[in-house]
Scaffold this motif. Structure first.
Motif, PDB file in Angstrom:
ATOM      1  N   PHE A  12       0.787  -1.248  -0.097  1.00 24.63           N
ATOM      2  CA  PHE A  12       0.178   0.113   0.060  1.00 24.63           C
ATOM      3  C   PHE A  12       0.908   1.149  -0.048  1.00 24.63           C
ATOM      4  N   ARG A  13       0.341   2.344  -0.501  1.00 25.07           N
ATOM      5  CA  ARG A  13       1.210   3.434  -0.725  1.00 25.07           C
ATOM      6  C   ARG A  13       0.276   4.668  -0.566  1.00 25.07           C
ATOM      7  N   GLU A  14       0.732   5.703   0.082  1.00 28.01           N
ATOM      8  CA  GLU A  14      -0.100   7.018   0.021  1.00 28.01           C
ATOM      9  C   GLU A  14       1.119   8.153  -0.215  1.00 28.01           C
ATOM     10  N   ILE A  15       0.849   8.910  -1.166  1.00 26.95           N
ATOM     11  CA  ILE A  15       1.528  10.215  -1.379  1.00 26.95           C
ATOM     12  C   ILE A  15       0.457  11.496  -1.364  1.00 26.95           C
ATOM     13  N   ASN A  16       0.933  12.628  -1.433  1.00 28.93           N
ATOM     14  CA  ASN A  16       0.352  13.930  -1.506  1.00 28.93           C
ATOM     15  C   ASN A  16       0.329  14.295  -3.102  1.00 28.93           C
ATOM     16  N   TYR A  17      -0.166  15.543  -3.224  1.00 29.06           N
ATOM     17  CA  TYR A  17      -0.331  16.068  -4.533  1.00 29.06           C
ATOM     18  C   TYR A  17       1.134  16.637  -5.061  1.00 29.06           C
ATOM     19  N   TYR A  18       2.082  16.509  -4.338  1.00 31.36           N
ATOM     20  CA  TYR A  18       3.267  17.007  -4.885  1.00 31.36           C
ATOM     21  C   TYR A  18       4.308  15.852  -5.125  1.00 31.36           C
ATOM     22  N   GLY A  19       3.729  14.446  -4.907  1.00 30.80           N
ATOM     23  CA  GLY A  19       4.443  13.264  -5.178  1.00 30.80           C
ATOM     24  C   GLY A  19       5.071  12.676  -4.141  1.00 30.80           C
ATOM     25  N   ASP A  20       5.120  13.271  -3.046  1.00 30.12           N
ATOM     26  CA  ASP A  20       6.012  13.040  -1.724  1.00 30.12           C
ATOM     27  C   ASP A  20       5.290  11.679  -1.131  1.00 30.12           C
ATOM     28  N   PHE A  21       6.133  10.656  -0.692  1.00 31.04           N
ATOM     29  CA  PHE A  21       5.484   9.510  -0.024  1.00 31.04           C
ATOM     30  C   PHE A  21       5.236   9.846   1.272  1.00 31.04           C
ATOM     31  N   LEU A  22       4.018   9.593   1.883  1.00 28.23           N
ATOM     32  CA  LEU A  22       3.567  10.012   3.202  1.00 28.23           C
ATOM     33  C   LEU A  22       3.697   8.737   4.173  1.00 28.23           C
ATOM     34  N   LYS A 324      -8.064  23.960  -6.687  1.00 29.38           N
ATOM     35  CA  LYS A 324      -6.618  24.216  -5.945  1.00 29.38           C
ATOM     36  C   LYS A 324      -6.022  22.865  -5.834  1.00 29.38           C
ATOM     37  N   ASP A 325      -6.611  21.716  -5.696  1.00 28.82           N
ATOM     38  CA  ASP A 325      -5.915  20.426  -5.383  1.00 28.82           C
ATOM     39  C   ASP A 325      -5.591  20.016  -6.939  1.00 28.82           C
ATOM     40  N   LEU A 326      -6.125  20.202  -7.830  1.00 28.16           N
ATOM     41  CA  LEU A 326      -5.831  19.957  -9.131  1.00 28.16           C
ATOM     42  C   LEU A 326      -4.651  20.380  -9.782  1.00 28.16           C
ATOM     43  N   GLU A 327      -4.697  21.814  -9.394  1.00 27.23           N
ATOM     44  CA  GLU A 327      -3.367  22.632  -9.852  1.00 27.23           C
ATOM     45  C   GLU A 327      -1.917  22.096  -8.909  1.00 27.23           C
ATOM     46  N   LYS A 328      -2.208  21.597  -7.851  1.00 29.53           N
ATOM     47  CA  LYS A 328      -1.128  21.206  -7.117  1.00 29.53           C
ATOM     48  C   LYS A 328      -0.585  19.979  -7.721  1.00 29.53           C
ATOM     49  N   LEU A 329      -1.651  19.092  -8.313  1.00 30.52           N
ATOM     50  CA  LEU A 329      -1.334  17.931  -8.811  1.00 30.52           C
ATOM     51  C   LEU A 329      -0.487  18.011  -9.977  1.00 30.52           C
ATOM     52  N   ILE A 330      -1.107  18.805 -10.945  1.00 26.80           N
ATOM     53  CA  ILE A 330      -0.556  19.138 -12.624  1.00 26.80           C
ATOM     54  C   ILE A 330       0.754  19.897 -12.442  1.00 26.80           C
ATOM     55  N   TRP A 331       0.799  20.703 -11.662  1.00 28.55           N
ATOM     56  CA  TRP A 331       2.027  21.697 -11.808  1.00 28.55           C
ATOM     57  C   TRP A 331       3.107  21.594 -10.677  1.00 28.55           C
ATOM     58  N   ASN A 332       2.360  20.523  -9.645  1.00 34.06           N
ATOM     59  CA  ASN A 332       3.553  20.352  -8.513  1.00 34.06           C
ATOM     60  C   ASN A 332       3.940  21.694  -7.851  1.00 34.06           C
ATOM     61  N   SER A 333       3.190  22.713  -7.565  1.00 32.16           N
ATOM     62  CA  SER A 333       3.275  23.765  -7.310  1.00 32.16           C
ATOM     63  C   SER A 333       2.764  24.082  -5.762  1.00 32.16           C
ATOM     64  N   GLN A 334       3.366  24.741  -4.999  1.00 33.07           N
ATOM     65  CA  GLN A 334       3.198  25.010  -3.684  1.00 33.07           C
ATOM     66  C   GLN A 334       2.154  26.495  -3.877  1.00 33.07           C
ATOM     67  N   LYS A 335       2.057  27.051  -4.676  1.00 37.22           N
ATOM     68  CA  LYS A 335       1.522  28.378  -4.857  1.00 37.22           C
ATOM     69  C   LYS A 335      -0.123  28.211  -4.562  1.00 37.22           C
ATOM     70  N   GLU A 336      -0.622  28.966  -4.123  1.00 37.16           N
ATOM     71  CA  GLU A 336      -2.161  29.210  -3.535  1.00 37.16           C
ATOM     72  C   GLU A 336      -2.915  29.755  -5.011  1.00 37.16           C
ATOM     73  N   SER A 337      -3.946  29.243  -5.106  1.00 35.26           N
ATOM     74  CA  SER A 337      -4.796  29.531  -6.448  1.00 35.26           C
ATOM     75  C   SER A 337      -6.058  30.274  -5.965  1.00 35.26           C
ATOM     76  N   LYS A 338      -6.590  31.103  -6.871  1.00 38.79           N
ATOM     77  CA  LYS A 338      -7.962  31.695  -6.507  1.00 38.79           C
ATOM     78  C   LYS A 338      -8.989  30.708  -6.339  1.00 38.79           C
ATOM     79  N   PRO A 339     -10.136  31.210  -5.591  1.00 42.01           N
ATOM     80  CA  PRO A 339     -11.157  30.185  -5.293  1.00 42.01           C
ATOM     81  C   PRO A 339     -11.849  30.006  -6.683  1.00 42.01           C
ATOM     82  N   VAL A 340     -12.730  28.883  -6.832  1.00 47.02           N
ATOM     83  CA  VAL A 340     -13.381  28.609  -7.915  1.00 47.02           C
ATOM     84  C   VAL A 340     -14.780  28.882  -7.906  1.00 47.02           C
ATOM     85  N   SER A 341     -15.524  29.333  -8.919  1.00 46.59           N
ATOM     86  CA  SER A 341     -16.844  29.538  -8.688  1.00 46.59           C
ATOM     87  C   SER A 341     -17.679  28.034  -8.816  1.00 46.59           C
TER      88      SER A 341
END
Length: 346
Positions: A12-22, A324-341
């Motif tokens: 079993f494996r668990e990772i975050n949206y940046y690809g780090d093993f938790l 927000k989570d989708l951007e983390k997964l795609i761009w591997n980015s720590q930056k915050e994104s604007k809220p989505v309507s």
């Protein structure tokens, strides 16, 4: 919890949206891991693993059957599965064995003319209803859903055909890619995958429907009996027919239809269903309760050598509904994104 859980070849494996093993779990104490693994709300983990048992054949005599190594004349090697719960320190704190269920169910009384047990459950999914402390477990080859009370482990209901002693037929043989595939069915579903429990209290699943002549799969919702009987009533069904769903699939894969392995469903916050078709069709889509397709796609993988995109096979798929989570997964980015309507597309 904002993480991704999955099963690798070894555990079993668990990772975050940046690809780090938790968190990960590998052990020789339990068998190979398969089909289902999820993180619970309490921080523990629940998954499924294989277990082999040696059962003394009903035709053998105690005087000559001494142990499992005494040859197949006396013992039958049977494949079962367990559900295990692990804490963050890798301790097994709860376990449910399908072999124990089989010994107290109708399956234990099913023996063929040669004295062999006719037990082949093939558990392929479970859903833990943490609010009501129930686990719903899918047994594909028997086309049944088993409802288990947690943590007691006792079986509350078995949904599907229940057989009197020695009345279960040898499973129907269905031709598939020049192989023989054995399958038992019932009146509601056959060879199902991805059993779930909805927010409004219904069982729902991906019905592979391989016992039906059309073999076109469907998504179905089922209501349990209020008096505790082993009965289900179908209240909603969406047919994944050619007209509704299979358009866009490579015509070379379009027949004869046989959705044998995979497929899954997931209820979204608005009550619509995200679904993925099983191999080799692998279409993903969202359908609402009015049976209107809200979104669909055909997964593809790029072939660099041929400079083209080809359909790619899926067993199951998941969806991330947060921008927000989708951007983390795609761009591997720590930056915050604007809220989505609510009206903005994902």
């Amino acid at each position: 919890q904002g993480t991704i859980t999955f099963i690798s070849d070894r555990g079993f494996r668990e990772i975050n949206y940046y690809g780090d093993f938790l968190w990960h779990y590998e052990s020789r104490e339990v068998g190979n891991f398969h089909h289902e693994f999820t993180r619970l709300n309490n921080g523990n983990y629940m998954g499924m693993c294989k277990e082999w048992n040696y059962w003394k054949r009903p035709s053998s005599k105690d005087s000559i059957a001494h142990n499992a190594a005494d040859s197949n004349r006396f013992y039958q090697r049977i494949y079962f599965e367990n559900i295990v719960e692990l804490d963050q320190n890798h301790n097994i704190i709860w376990q449910w064995r399908s072999s124990e269920y089989a010994k107290t169910s109708d399956l234990y009384t099913q023996v063929d003319s040669s004295g062999m047990f006719l037990i082949n459950m093939h558990l392929n999914s479970f859903y833990f209803d943490e609010k009501n402390k129930n686990i719903y477990l899918s047994s594909r080859n028997n086309s049944r859903i088993i409802k288990i009370k947690y943590p007691e482990g006792n079986v509350l209901n078995t949904y599907g055909t229940i057989y009197a002693p020695n009345t279960m037929p040898r499973a129907e043989i269905v031709a598939y890619d020049q192989h023989n595939f054995r399958q038992l069915g019932n009146d509601l579903f056959c060879g199902q995958h991805s059993v779930k429990y909805s927010s409004n209290g219904y069982i729902y699943l991906f019905n592979n429907n391989i016992c039906n002549e059309s073999r076109i799969p469907s998504i179905i919702m089922l209501k349990e009996s209020t008096d505790g009987k082993n009965e289900l009533k179908k209240i909603w069904e969406y047919s994944c027919s050619i007209e509704n769903t299979i358009d866009g699939i490579n015509s070379g894969k379009a027949g004869p239809f046989f959705f044998r392995a995979g497929g899954n469903v997931q209820e979204l916050s608005d009550g619509s269903i995200f679904a993925s078709m099983d191999n080799p069709y692998s279409k993903v889509f969202i359908v609402d309760h009015n049976k209107k397709i809200l979104w669909s796609a055909v997964p593809e993988k790029y072939d660099g050598a041929g400079d083209k995109w080809n359909n790619t096979n899926l067993y199951k798929a998941s969806i991330i509904t947060s921008r927000k989570d989708l951007e983390k997964l795609i761009w591997n980015s720590q930056k915050e994104s604007k809220p989505v309507s609510a009206k903005e597309p994902l």
